[in-house]
Design a protein around this motif. Structure first.
Motif, PDB file in Angstrom:
ATOM      1  N   GLY A  78       0.821  -1.212   0.000  1.00 55.96           N
ATOM      2  CA  GLY A  78       0.000   0.000   0.000  1.00 55.96           C
ATOM      3  C   GLY A  78       0.850   1.255   0.000  1.00 55.96           C
ATOM      4  O   GLY A  78       2.030   1.235   0.361  1.00 55.96           O
ATOM      5  N   THR A  79       0.213   2.351  -0.412  1.00 62.42           N
ATOM      6  CA  THR A  79       0.963   3.609  -0.448  1.00 62.42           C
ATOM      7  C   THR A  79       0.545   4.545   0.683  1.00 62.42           C
ATOM      8  O   THR A  79       1.381   5.129   1.352  1.00 62.42           O
ATOM      9  N   GLN A  80      -0.751   4.676   0.916  1.00 57.64           N
ATOM     10  CA  GLN A  80      -1.261   5.537   1.985  1.00 57.64           C
ATOM     11  C   GLN A  80      -2.600   4.978   2.415  1.00 57.64           C
ATOM     12  O   GLN A  80      -3.303   4.343   1.616  1.00 57.64           O
ATOM     13  N   PHE A  81      -3.008   5.218   3.636  1.00 56.95           N
ATOM     14  CA  PHE A  81      -4.377   4.881   4.049  1.00 56.95           C
ATOM     15  C   PHE A  81      -4.804   5.813   5.180  1.00 56.95           C
ATOM     16  O   PHE A  81      -3.973   6.562   5.717  1.00 56.95           O
ATOM     17  N   THR A  82      -6.089   5.776   5.470  1.00 59.82           N
ATOM     18  CA  THR A  82      -6.631   6.694   6.482  1.00 59.82           C
ATOM     19  C   THR A  82      -7.077   5.881   7.706  1.00 59.82           C
ATOM     20  O   THR A  82      -8.212   5.396   7.753  1.00 59.82           O
ATOM     21  N   GLU A  98      -8.505   8.042  22.411  1.00 57.81           N
ATOM     22  CA  GLU A  98      -7.244   8.674  21.992  1.00 57.81           C
ATOM     23  C   GLU A  98      -7.594   9.730  20.952  1.00 57.81           C
ATOM     24  O   GLU A  98      -8.715   9.729  20.414  1.00 57.81           O
ATOM     25  N   VAL A  99      -6.645  10.608  20.646  1.00 62.11           N
ATOM     26  CA  VAL A  99      -6.977  11.674  19.704  1.00 62.11           C
ATOM     27  C   VAL A  99      -6.239  11.561  18.372  1.00 62.11           C
ATOM     28  O   VAL A  99      -6.498  12.357  17.468  1.00 62.11           O
ATOM     29  N   ALA A 100      -5.326  10.591  18.274  1.00 64.12           N
ATOM     30  CA  ALA A 100      -4.614  10.483  16.998  1.00 64.12           C
ATOM     31  C   ALA A 100      -4.091   9.074  16.787  1.00 64.12           C
ATOM     32  O   ALA A 100      -3.896   8.314  17.747  1.00 64.12           O
ATOM     33  N   ILE A 101      -3.894   8.749  15.527  1.00 66.56           N
ATOM     34  CA  ILE A 101      -3.388   7.422  15.161  1.00 66.56           C
ATOM     35  C   ILE A 101      -2.504   7.577  13.936  1.00 66.56           C
ATOM     36  O   ILE A 101      -2.772   8.418  13.072  1.00 66.56           O
ATOM     37  N   MET A 102      -1.444   6.767  13.890  1.00 65.44           N
ATOM     38  CA  MET A 102      -0.550   6.823  12.730  1.00 65.44           C
ATOM     39  C   MET A 102      -0.731   5.566  11.883  1.00 65.44           C
ATOM     40  O   MET A 102      -0.847   4.460  12.423  1.00 65.44           O
ATOM     41  N   GLY A 103      -0.739   5.749  10.579  1.00 63.09           N
ATOM     42  CA  GLY A 103      -0.782   4.620   9.650  1.00 63.09           C
ATOM     43  C   GLY A 103       0.526   4.557   8.885  1.00 63.09           C
ATOM     44  O   GLY A 103       0.927   5.536   8.256  1.00 63.09           O
ATOM     45  N   LEU A 104       1.217   3.413   8.974  1.00 64.98           N
ATOM     46  CA  LEU A 104       2.506   3.260   8.278  1.00 64.98           C
ATOM     47  C   LEU A 104       2.311   2.451   7.018  1.00 64.98           C
ATOM     48  O   LEU A 104       1.701   1.382   7.058  1.00 64.98           O
ATOM     49  N   SER A 105       2.842   2.944   5.927  1.00 63.31           N
ATOM     50  CA  SER A 105       2.759   2.187   4.672  1.00 63.31           C
ATOM     51  C   SER A 105       4.151   1.717   4.256  1.00 63.31           C
ATOM     52  O   SER A 105       5.146   2.013   4.926  1.00 63.31           O
ATOM     53  N   LYS A 106       4.214   1.016   3.158  1.00 65.03           N
ATOM     54  CA  LYS A 106       5.460   0.328   2.775  1.00 65.03           C
ATOM     55  C   LYS A 106       6.502   1.302   2.212  1.00 65.03           C
ATOM     56  O   LYS A 106       6.216   2.078   1.287  1.00 65.03           O
ATOM     57  N   ALA A 107       7.680   1.240   2.782  1.00 72.69           N
ATOM     58  CA  ALA A 107       8.788   2.087   2.296  1.00 72.69           C
ATOM     59  C   ALA A 107       9.286   1.533   0.964  1.00 72.69           C
ATOM     60  O   ALA A 107       9.364   0.315   0.776  1.00 72.69           O
ATOM     61  N   PHE A 147      19.612  12.927  -9.110  1.00 71.76           N
ATOM     62  CA  PHE A 147      18.664  12.028  -8.449  1.00 71.76           C
ATOM     63  C   PHE A 147      19.454  10.943  -7.743  1.00 71.76           C
ATOM     64  O   PHE A 147      20.377  10.358  -8.329  1.00 71.76           O
ATOM     65  N   VAL A 148      19.100  10.719  -6.481  1.00 63.96           N
ATOM     66  CA  VAL A 148      19.785   9.672  -5.721  1.00 63.96           C
ATOM     67  C   VAL A 148      18.741   8.693  -5.186  1.00 63.96           C
ATOM     68  O   VAL A 148      17.612   9.092  -4.896  1.00 63.96           O
ATOM     69  N   PRO A 149      19.102   7.405  -5.056  1.00 60.78           N
ATOM     70  CA  PRO A 149      18.126   6.451  -4.532  1.00 60.78           C
ATOM     71  C   PRO A 149      17.967   6.599  -3.022  1.00 60.78           C
ATOM     72  O   PRO A 149      18.959   6.589  -2.294  1.00 60.78           O
ATOM     73  N   ARG A 150      16.751   6.804  -2.588  1.00 63.67           N
ATOM     74  CA  ARG A 150      16.477   6.953  -1.143  1.00 63.67           C
ATOM     75  C   ARG A 150      15.287   6.060  -0.789  1.00 63.67           C
ATOM     76  O   ARG A 150      14.358   5.864  -1.590  1.00 63.67           O
ATOM     77  N   LEU A 151      15.313   5.566   0.467  1.00 62.16           N
ATOM     78  CA  LEU A 151      14.200   4.738   0.938  1.00 62.16           C
ATOM     79  C   LEU A 151      13.154   5.666   1.573  1.00 62.16           C
ATOM     80  O   LEU A 151      13.409   6.286   2.613  1.00 62.16           O
ATOM     81  N   ILE A 152      12.038   5.761   0.926  1.00 66.63           N
ATOM     82  CA  ILE A 152      10.998   6.712   1.365  1.00 66.63           C
ATOM     83  C   ILE A 152       9.807   5.944   1.947  1.00 66.63           C
ATOM     84  O   ILE A 152       9.264   5.052   1.301  1.00 66.63           O
ATOM     85  N   MET A 153       9.459   6.322   3.161  1.00 67.32           N
ATOM     86  CA  MET A 153       8.312   5.644   3.801  1.00 67.32           C
ATOM     87  C   MET A 153       7.108   6.590   3.870  1.00 67.32           C
ATOM     88  O   MET A 153       7.166   7.649   4.511  1.00 67.32           O
ATOM     89  N   PRO A 154       5.999   6.224   3.209  1.00 64.71           N
ATOM     90  CA  PRO A 154       4.782   7.025   3.342  1.00 64.71           C
ATOM     91  C   PRO A 154       4.083   6.716   4.678  1.00 64.71           C
ATOM     92  O   PRO A 154       4.113   5.573   5.134  1.00 64.71           O
TER      93      PRO A 154
END
Ligand code: CAO
Length: 442
Positions: free
Chosen positions: A370-374, A381-390, A401-408
Motif C-alpha cells: 500500500g501507499t497511503q491509508f486513512t 485517543e486523539v490520533a493514530i498513525m498509519g505506516l505504509s510500505k517504504a 537524483f539519488v536512490p532513497r528509501l521513502i516511507m509514506p
C-alpha cells in the motif's frame, strides 16, 4: 363525594390577568398540585395548581378570559376522604364547617361566594407561583408546565414551533416535535433529516440471492467487538488525515546493520520500533496528541505516560495491544515486547489489561504493502498513525537524483483537539526524527 369550587387565589400584585392555557377539561382527573391553568400578565406567567385530588366536573373559563383573585374557574369532585385538604396558605384561614347539605355538596373558598359546605375548606387553590419569563432565559413563549414537560423529555423549546395564541408553545406542539423525530420526518434540530430515525442513512436491505449464490457467515467475536468500537470512533470523532512521507534510508541501514546483533538477543528488528520511539519523542513535543477529551468535550486530559497501541492483524480480526512506557524502553526491549504481544494477540490470549491504557496507536501495514491509508482514531485517543510500505525512490538532492528509501505514512487526528497546522507540524517532526535518528538523543 363533594364538589369543590375552585377560585383564583391570591396572585400577588396582579389585578386582572389573561388565561393563556386551560390545562384540564371536564372529566379529567387531577391530583393535588397538578396545574389547572396558566395565567399571564405583561410581566409574568403563573400556573394555578389544584388544591385537591378529584375529577373536573365544570370548567368556567376559556383561553383569553380575564381573571382576578377570587374568580370562580372550575369545579372538582373530590372524594369524601380528599375533600378536606390542608390549608395551602396559613394566613388564609379556612372557614368553619356548616351542616351537611344535600348531595352533591359544594365546598367553596372564602374568596368565592359562600355556598353550602360539608367540611372545612381550604383556600380553593394554593398560591400561584409567578415565573418571570425573562428569568427563564428562553426566548420561547411557553408556560412553566410546558417548559417542565419539554425539559423532562430533553426537548429544546427553541426548536418547537408554537401554535398557540401569539405563537405560544403548547404541550401539543412539544408532542408533535417528538412524534416527528420518532417517525424520522424531523431531526432533533427541527430540520428535515438527512436520513432516517437516528439521522444515519440506513443501508438498503437487498436479497443478494436474486443475483447468484450466496453464503451467510457470522462475524467472529473480535470483528463484532472491534467493528462496534471502530464505528463509535468513526461517528464521534471529526477526523482529519494528514499524509506525509519521510526518508528512512539511514534509519533502515542502521536497522539492517543491527539485525544480526538483534537476532543474537532473540529479537527481530523492524522499522516499527524506531517509529514507536520517534512517535513518543514527538508526543513529548506536542502534548495535545498524548491526550484525551473529557467526556463532556470541554477539557483535554493530558497524559504524563507514553503507552503506544499497536494494531495487530490476527486470524480472528484486528486487536490493539498496548506497549507500555515506550519512553523508558530501548529498541531491543521494545522489539521483544512487540514480538510477545503480537504472538499473544495471534494466539487469542490477550487480557483486557494488555489492551488498555493506550495514548496513541500505530497501525502498520508496511510489511504488507500500500501507499497511503486513512486509519480510524482509536477513541478516546486523539490520533493514530498509519505506516505504509517504504520504497526506494529517486530523490533530487539539488544536483542529481539519488536512490532513497521513502516511507509514506499518515496521521488521522481528532479535529476538535488538533488543528491542521499542529497536525502537519507533528507529522513533519516524526518524519525528521526518523530521517535522522540522532535527534532522538537530544
Ligand atoms: N516498509 C517496508 N518494510 C516494512 C515496513 C515498512 N513500513 N514495516 C515492516 N516492514 C518489513 C519488516 O522489516 C519485515 O521485513 P523483514 O522480514 O525483511 O525484516 C516485514 O516487513 C514484515 O514485518 P512485520 O509485519 O512482521 O513486523 P512489523 O514489526 O512491521 O509489524 C505487526 C508487526 C504486529 C504490527 C504486524 O505484523 C501486523 O499485524 N500488521 C498489520 C496491522 C494491521 O492490520 N493494521 C491495520 C489496522 S486497520 O484495519
Amino acid at each position: 363525594m363533594a364538589i369543590q369550587q375552585i377560585n383564583i387565589p391570591d396572585i400577588g400584585d396582579f389585578d386582572t390577568v389573561e388565561v393563556i392555557e386551560v390545562l384540564v377539561a371536564v372529566g379529567d382527573t387531577v391530583a393535588i398540585d397538578d396545574s389547572l391553568m396558566t395565567l399571564e400578565s405583561d410581566k409574568a406567567t403563573m400556573e394555578i395548581p389544584s388544591p385537591v385530588t378529584g375529577k373536573v366536573t365544570k370548567v368556567m373559563v376559556k383561553v383569553g378570559d380575564k381573571v382576578s383573585e377570587g374568580t370562580y374557574v372550575l369545579d372538582i369532585e373530590v372524594s369524601d376522604s380528599a375533600a378536606a385538604p390542608a390549608p395551602a396558605k396559613a394566613e388564609k384561614p379556612a372557614p368553619k364547617a356548616e351542616a351537611p347539605a344535600a348531595v352533591p355538596e359544594k365546598v367553596v373558598t372564602p374568596a368565592a361566594a359562600p355556598r353550602t359546605v360539608e367540611a372545612p375548606s381550604a383556600p380553593a387553590v394554593a398560591p400561584a407561583k409567578p415565573v418571570n419569563n425573562q428569568s427563564m432565559g428562553a426566548s420561547s413563549h411557553a408556560s412553566p408546565s410546558v417548559r417542565a414537560f419539554a425539559r423532562n423529555l430533553g426537548v429544546d423549546l427553541t426548536l418547537v414551533s408554537g401554535t398557540g395564541p401569539k405563537g405560544r408553545i403548547q404541550k401539543h406542539d412539544v408532542e408533535l416535535l417528538i412524534k416527528s423525530v420518532m417517525q424520522g420526518t424531523k431531526t432533533v434540530s427541527g430540520a428535515a433529516p438527512a436520513a432516517s430515525g437516528a439521522g444515519i442513512p440506513p443501508v438498503p436491505t437487498i436479497d443478494f440471492s436474486q443475483f447468484g449464490a450466496t453464503e451467510t457467515v457470522e462475524l467472529g467475536r473480535i470483528k463484532k467487538i472491534s467493528g462496534k468500537h471502530l464505528h463509535t470512533s468513526w461517528l464521534n470523532v471529526p477526523h482529519v488525515t494528514q499524509f506525509d512521507e519521510c526518508d528512512i534510508t539511514e534509519m533502515d541501514q542502521f536497522r539492517v546493520d543491527m539485525k544480526a546483533t538483534a537476532e543474537k538477543q532473540g529479537v527481530k528488528l523492524t522499522p516499527l520500533v524506531f517509529v514507536m520511539k520517534a512517535v513518543v519523542k514527538a508526543l513529548q513535543d506536542f502534548p495535545n496528541f498524548n491526550a484525551s477529551l473529557s467526556p463532556d468535550g470541554q477539557s483535554l486530559i493530558k497524559k504524563g505516560y507514553y503507552n503506544i497501541g499497536v494494531a495487530v492483524d490476527t486470524p480472528n480480526g484486528l486487536v490493539v495491544p498496548v506497549v507500555k512506557n515506550v519512553d523508558q524502553k530501548g529498541i531491543y526491549e521494545l522489539s521483544r515486547d512487540l514480538m510477545e504481544i503480537s504472538k499473544k494477540a495471534r494466539d487469542g490470549k490477550m487480557s483486557p489489561a494488555d489492551m488498555s491504557g493506550g495514548c496513541f496507536t500505530i497501525s502498520s501495514l508496511g510489511g504488507i504493502g500500500g501507499t497511503q491509508f486513512t486509519p480510524i482514531v482509536n477513541a478516546p485517543e486523539v490520533a493514530i498513525m498509519g505506516l505504509s510500505k517504504a520504497k526506494m525512490q529517486p530523490v533530487w538532492n539539488g544536483q542529481e537524483f539519488v536512490p532513497r528509501l521513502i516511507m509514506p505514512f499518515s496521521v488521522s487526528y481528532d479535529h476538535r483537539v488538533i488543528d491542521g497546522a499542529e497536525g502537519v507540524r507533528f507529522t513533519t517532526t516524526v518524519g525528521q526524527y526518523l530521517t535522522d535518528l540522532r535527534q532522538l538523543l537530544m
